[in-house]
Design an enzyme around this catalytic site. Sequence first.
Site, mmCIF file in Angstrom:
data_model
loop_
_atom_site.group_PDB
_atom_site.id
_atom_site.type_symbol
_atom_site.label_atom_id
_atom_site.label_comp_id
_atom_site.label_asym_id
_atom_site.label_seq_id
_atom_site.Cartn_x
_atom_site.Cartn_y
_atom_site.Cartn_z
ATOM 1 N N SER A 133 0.840 -1.203 0.000
ATOM 2 C CA SER A 133 0.000 0.000 0.000
ATOM 3 C C SER A 133 0.869 1.245 0.000
ATOM 4 C CB SER A 133 -0.848 -0.030 1.273
ATOM 5 O OG SER A 133 -1.477 1.207 1.485
ATOM 6 N N LYS A 168 1.901 -3.828 6.806
ATOM 7 C CA LYS A 168 2.320 -3.878 5.386
ATOM 8 C C LYS A 168 3.831 -3.685 5.287
ATOM 9 C CE LYS A 168 -1.611 -4.639 3.521
ATOM 10 N NZ LYS A 168 -1.870 -5.898 2.828
ATOM 11 N N TYR A 212 -2.026 -1.054 10.958
ATOM 12 C CA TYR A 212 -2.303 -1.576 9.609
ATOM 13 C C TYR A 212 -1.103 -1.295 8.684
ATOM 14 C CZ TYR A 212 -3.760 -1.761 4.797
ATOM 15 O OH TYR A 212 -3.785 -2.032 3.448
#
Length: 355
Positions: free
Chosen positions: A126, A154, A150
């Site tokens: 991302s 990643k 979050y």
Amino acid sequence: MKNKILVTGGAGYIGTHTCIALHEAGYDIVIYDNLSNSSCAAIKRVSTLIGQPLEFIEGDIRDAETLRQAFVDHQFFGVIHFSGLKAVGESVTKPLLYYNNNVSGTITLLEVMRQYNVKNLIFSSSATVYGDPKFLPIDESSSRSCTNPYGQSKLIVEYILEDLALSDDSWNLIALRYFNPVGAHPSGQIGEDPNDIPNNLMPYISQVAVGKLEKLSIFGNDYPTVDGTGVRDFIHVTDLAQGHVAALNYLQQQVDLQRSNSKRSSSKSSSVGFLPINLGTGKGTSVLELVSAFSSISGQAIPYQFTSRRVGDIASCYASSDKAKNVLGWEAKLSITEMCQDTWRWQSINPTGYD
Ligand code: NAD
Ligand code: WQD
């Protein structure tokens, strides 16, 4: 023989669109999903759109036994790994859940892949890994930092993939860093179906347009941008899906090259290693610009109010898409107009999503 791909998280928003693109490009697919944020209805719709049944394994990526069985039953060329939890706010309140699902789950998947000697992977990363960018457009060499679990999950997976590639040069690992995926399949049959009140802008706008939500809150109008609202690189989900096909075709070419080189000479040709690539359009659009485009395309009023900035938000974020073009031969084709048209078609045909 067609190459077979395991698609973890293939029942989700980006996964369903990518399954269609993979099928159209001639790949065989097996979906592996625990349905924690998706439904069998989405898989059925994909089957209808491609005109044939889909192979689906209901399983969790943290469940090594079920994963192993999938690798025993199928000979995979590689894995496209979408499965993961993605709500930034929820990750702040449930960090262990996010690290367990996104990081431990990926480690389990990689261990099983290694066990069955399947070493080609495309990972859903991302633009969040860039944090607050120092310069725009953001290229892949920009520094990385994240402020929420979050995003950290990643980034940690990217570090794991880098270390894995360094430890063993037979891995081919691509991390696709998505910018802001929006839109839906042009049929209006599949699209984004948030479980709860949407966190992201586009599904929020479309639910206001269809009358499910009353009013959009725009988080801040004092950013140093064209109109004071945040600027993002929105990318149509079908363009994103094509980006995965391009990445897979690239992996296939590289693996073919590695095989033919190792037959011809005793020296090994180099693997892909860890390759991060942005998937964005390279263009920034402000929140107000998107609201106005959606309103005129749908013919619906989108009432909004300005509220304070959302914690953790940045002013502007858009991609340099040069690497995707140069390495994969891929670039986004669809405009904000198509993103709004297709989102509206999906939302107005399916006001309650897949229910
Ligand atoms: P999604 O929630 O619609 O799809 C993810 C799928 O993974 C769901 O079907 C869910 O049921 C499944 N899943 C979750 N945990 C699982 C587990 N432990 N085992 C098996 N299946 C599991 O999300 P999406 O928008 O399609 O995103 C796909 C990937 O892309 C995610 O990894 C996400 O973090 C990443 N990503 C998404 C965006 C975005 O804005 N949508 C942006 C950048 C990156
Ligand atoms: C876009 C703009 C908001 C909602 C997030 C994740 C990122 C990635 C994509 C997964 C911002 C504004 C939003 C609303 C608003 N996901 N906004 N009112 O924050 O760029 O990225 O999704 O990897 O990790 O952080 O996307 O759609 O939430 O916000 O004003 O109700 O819209 O402030 O400027 P974001 P978004």
